[in-house]
Design an enzyme around this catalytic site. Structure first.
Site, short mmCIF file in Angstrom:
data_model
loop_
_atom_site.label_atom_id
_atom_site.label_comp_id
_atom_site.label_asym_id
_atom_site.label_seq_id
_atom_site.Cartn_x
_atom_site.Cartn_y
_atom_site.Cartn_z
N ARG B 142 20.07 -13.43 -18.57
CA ARG B 142 20.86 -14.62 -18.21
C ARG B 142 21.36 -14.43 -16.79
O ARG B 142 22.06 -13.46 -16.49
CB ARG B 142 22.04 -14.83 -19.15
CG ARG B 142 22.62 -16.27 -19.06
CD ARG B 142 23.95 -16.42 -19.79
NE ARG B 142 24.99 -15.67 -19.13
CZ ARG B 142 25.89 -14.91 -19.75
NH1 ARG B 142 25.87 -14.82 -21.06
NH2 ARG B 142 26.79 -14.24 -19.07
N GLU B 158 25.82 -12.90 -11.11
CA GLU B 158 25.20 -11.66 -11.58
C GLU B 158 24.01 -11.98 -12.46
O GLU B 158 23.82 -13.12 -12.88
CB GLU B 158 26.21 -10.80 -12.36
CG GLU B 158 26.70 -11.44 -13.64
CD GLU B 158 27.66 -10.55 -14.41
OE1 GLU B 158 27.96 -9.44 -13.94
OE2 GLU B 158 28.10 -10.96 -15.51
N ASN B 160 22.26 -10.71 -15.96
CA ASN B 160 22.41 -9.89 -17.16
C ASN B 160 21.04 -9.59 -17.75
O ASN B 160 20.29 -10.51 -18.05
CB ASN B 160 23.25 -10.63 -18.19
CG ASN B 160 24.60 -11.03 -17.65
OD1 ASN B 160 25.52 -10.23 -17.61
ND2 ASN B 160 24.73 -12.28 -17.20
N SER B 165 24.65 -12.90 -23.66
CA SER B 165 25.40 -13.45 -24.80
C SER B 165 25.40 -14.97 -24.84
O SER B 165 25.05 -15.64 -23.87
CB SER B 165 26.84 -12.94 -24.75
OG SER B 165 27.42 -13.27 -23.53
N LYS B 283 25.11 -3.98 -10.96
CA LYS B 283 25.56 -4.68 -9.75
C LYS B 283 25.06 -3.99 -8.50
O LYS B 283 24.82 -4.61 -7.47
CB LYS B 283 27.09 -4.77 -9.75
CG LYS B 283 27.59 -5.64 -10.89
CD LYS B 283 29.03 -6.00 -10.73
CE LYS B 283 29.48 -6.85 -11.91
NZ LYS B 283 29.50 -6.05 -13.19
N LYS B 337 33.94 -5.62 -6.87
CA LYS B 337 33.42 -5.50 -8.23
C LYS B 337 33.08 -4.06 -8.58
O LYS B 337 32.28 -3.43 -7.88
CB LYS B 337 32.14 -6.33 -8.38
CG LYS B 337 32.36 -7.83 -8.26
CD LYS B 337 31.08 -8.57 -8.68
CE LYS B 337 31.39 -10.03 -8.97
NZ LYS B 337 30.26 -10.69 -9.66
N GLU B 341 30.62 -3.00 -16.75
CA GLU B 341 30.20 -4.30 -17.28
C GLU B 341 31.29 -4.92 -18.13
O GLU B 341 32.28 -4.29 -18.45
CB GLU B 341 28.95 -4.11 -18.15
CG GLU B 341 27.72 -3.68 -17.39
CD GLU B 341 27.21 -4.76 -16.44
OE1 GLU B 341 27.40 -5.94 -16.74
OE2 GLU B 341 26.67 -4.41 -15.38
N GLY B 342 31.07 -6.19 -18.47
CA GLY B 342 31.89 -6.82 -19.51
C GLY B 342 32.96 -7.75 -18.99
O GLY B 342 33.66 -8.40 -19.76
N ARG B 424 30.09 -22.07 -18.87
CA ARG B 424 31.43 -21.61 -19.24
C ARG B 424 32.43 -22.19 -18.26
O ARG B 424 32.20 -22.19 -17.05
CB ARG B 424 31.50 -20.07 -19.24
CG ARG B 424 30.89 -19.48 -20.50
CD ARG B 424 30.86 -17.98 -20.45
NE ARG B 424 30.02 -17.53 -19.35
CZ ARG B 424 29.83 -16.24 -19.06
NH1 ARG B 424 30.43 -15.30 -19.76
NH2 ARG B 424 29.05 -15.90 -18.04
#
Lengths: 450, 450
Positions: B142, B158, B160, B165, B283, B337, B341-342, B424
């Site tokens: 994604r 970014e 993924n 998810s 990253k 950054k 992750e997360g 989102r």
């Protein structure tokens, strides 16, 4: 119901020599987890009573509906019989609904002891006075049955003509069980194809749509009544009124609700149900129809009449002194049912005896508030029940509801179908049905050849 | 994002002269109720954190996922651009994954300050040592973007490459919005056809199925890893390992999880992702790929390279003293950054300045634990957000994720597709993404012509 272990796990797994009791439990636990996830993503959910906001705020406080892990075994012959009865009962309800005099007469004594039925009859009488005709008549019924092990027969418990519940969740449980058996059926020795298709929700929705089409006004709407009330619907024309409430005294907390019900009945909208259809579903009418030669007043086809009668359990009014005497002597062979709807009010055993003795002494009109019914003895079988994410095994009995949809415009019968089913399974030590009322779960069925 | 009132209600209704503010609020409240019911019956639900058992026991403590009441407006031109990027990024990930030396070199300094990346690199190195080849390679990625209002461009946040998810809930939100606009679109002046189709869940599932088919062993299974662990899978052969965990240090509480990850990497199963694919998503690699002439090492097509580069925000390592100086002077133009992750770990404004000054003084390897990124300034718009059955309006910004599926068997590319999307939307005063992390909701999009 079958004599075999209803889980169907033990014999098959044992035959294969594959599963120890520990492995069986692990398999069931895995299935429970899969099933609960399936419920969450497929909408097989209800409001969690532990959550105060559930039931008032949609979308919050949800939990999977209680369900049986595997479908209840049910003989294919009785399933066929129950399906065949659906269109006949649909037609019977329609015919009886047209005989206002019969309804008024049959319920005249009930009226004196049951205020709720009295109010319904009052509306019905006013409609008779103004000679109100319902050209388009829509019935969405559910006829409930149990298998009686004493007589090895399928016997009707009751016929619901208003707000027949669970077509949505019921269809989903069939799908859940089919999904589980597609995954686990091989190891369990259970064939998913033996679960009958169940499109209850879709078929009821289609029937509502067809009723709307018969009304023939493109700008008219379908009104779902979740609380009878006088509501501003912005001048919109209502084609169909679908009652999802209005069947219990608590649905009418004030005169406003009764005025709303009366208003809707007077309107030209298709009522599902009309006041006549509603009254046909009372237990008193069920008992009247079971009397000799009464079905013959409404139906011509002898075969149909025989089929209906075969499904009738013994039903008696308390005027029948002989039966009351028998019931006092052998209370376990009878159920005492009050007119009131919604389950949870039936009287059994010692309480039945005591109530009958008390009613006999009073010798008043209160006898008319009840009917006596032959007690049905379904076979119990061991079932895994899932509730709140937990599961346990217990002896259970099952009740089969068959949905029926009927739509008629004057002489033209547009729909007269069996429209899916609902199986409800409850722990056999409890005496009352209704998933909401106690340890009862939603279920589907696996047809057997016996 | 558009300058117009994002709810789309005010202008249209005002134009029709139909809606007072009170009527608008009543309409929105009605929509919220319909939407919440839709969520409950269509599986657009998540675990309710207020319920202790949710998250451990499936099917209990459910609540509708937080969502925006209406889709975010998004220019069709940028949507097209984002879709076109998906197969190019898919291919880039694959090419970079084959260059083990590049991955090891690019991450060599990160390794010294980030224990987690070091463990991943250790596995990667072992695979290089034994010359492990992955013939069948499956990527379910994604790529996340925001629209920068300063440059009027679509910029990548970014990429993924592990455990991407929300394909499931994301697809459902598109369906929810389409359903709402089918019902209310006319009065709102919004066309449901302008919501792009979103089959993310189905397309990811199909990609997994195709990877299984390429493995070409009918008795092999797909293993979903929700916790890396050495698990007895009863001697079954695994065709595909799908990681739904394993991307965060907390997923590896002990050495056992690292052994399991290593074991899976050694196996012949298709890994989604392989250790190489996983590392390409860091990253640091994102920042390395943004350096001049690096993309050219991996891709031949000049147009593709130009398209990718156009989507790159400014990305710098902290070795770049000039940029660090700029960032200390104008911290609001940058985001700091960490490798981790997360979400929830990005550093902005004063904190960014303080951190950089501290890191400069230390002058150690800890500089390598971060990258600097150009800060993106998305336009804010007024949105109705629904959470826990309640709704409120606030200024929000949106982030678009484009799913991509890639499957290759040796020289044969079997799949290389854009595979749906995730929008989102979060309250613009908050600085972090991630629906789980704060006031953020799931969203879809309504394409606009601007």
């Amino acid at each position: 119901m079958s004599d075999e272990a209803s889980l169907g796990v033990a014999p098959t797994a044992a035959a294969e020599g594959a599963a120890t009791p520990g492995q069986q439990q692990a398999l069931l636990a895995e299935m429970v987890e899969d099933a609960a996830v399936w419920c969450a993503v497929n909408g097989l959910v209800v409001g969690d009573r532990a959550n105060q906001r559930s039931g008032t705020v949609p979308g919050v406080g949800l939990v999977h509906a209680p369900f049986s892990l595997l479908p209840a075994r049910f003989p294919a012959s009785f399933w066929k019989q129950a399906c065949e009865l659906a269109p006949i009962f649909n037609e019977l309800v329609d015919r009886v609904s047209l005989d206002g005099e019969f309804l008024q007469a049959a319920l005249s004594r009930t009226k004196q002891v049951d205020e709720f039925t009295a109010r319904l009859l009052e509306i019905h009488e006013k409609m008779m006075t103004i000679n109100k005709k319902e050209d388009i008549r829509l019935g969405l019924h559910r006829s409930d049955y149990m298998l009686d092990s004493e007589t090895n027969s399928l016997l009707q418990i009751e016929l619901n003509t208003i707000s027949s519940s669970f077509p949505g969740l019921g269809s989903l449980v069939s799908e859940l069980h089919r999904t589980l058996l597609n995954q686990y059926g091989k190891v369990l020795g259970l064939d998913p194809k033996r679960i009958p298709q169940n499109w209850a929700a879709t078929q009821f929705a289609e029937a509502l749509g067809k009723a709307w089409a018969e009304y023939n006004n493109d700008s008219a709407v379908v009104l779902m009544v979740v609380q009878p009330e006088e509501r501003n619907i912005d001048g919109r024309i209502v084609a169909v009124v679908y009652f999802r409430a209005g069947y219990a005294p608590t649905d009418y907390p004030s005169e406003a609700e009764w005025r709303a019900r009366f208003l809707m009945e007077q309107s030209s909208a298709v009522k599902c149900p009309s006041i006549s259809y509603h009254l046909v579903g009372t237990k008193k009418i069920q008992q009247e129809l079971a009397k000799p030669n009464v079905l013959e007043r409404f139906l011509d086809n002898k075969e149909d009449i025989a089929k209906l009668r075969k499904s009738f359990a013994g039903l008696w009014s308390l005027d029948n002194e002989e039966i009351v005497k028998s019931a006092i002597e052998k209370p376990d062979l009878f159920v005492l049912k009050p007119q009131r709807e919604g389950g949870g009010n039936n009287i059994y055993g010692h309480d039945l005896r005591d109530t009958l003795i008390k009613l006999q002494k009073e010798q008043g009109e209160s006898l008319a508030a009840y009917i006596l019914m032959q007690r049905i003895f379904p076979k119990a079988s061991l079932t895994a029940l899932v509730r709140d994410g937990d599961w346990f095994e217990d002896l259970t009995i099952s009740e089969l509801g068959i949905y029926g949809a009927y739509l008629r415009n004057k002489d033209k019968v547009i729909l007269n179908n069996q429209s899916g089913y609902l199986m409800r399974t409850k722990v056999s030590s409890s005496n009352e049905g209704g998933v909401a009322a106690g340890f009862a779960v939603l279920d589907s069925m696996l047809l057997t050849d016996e």
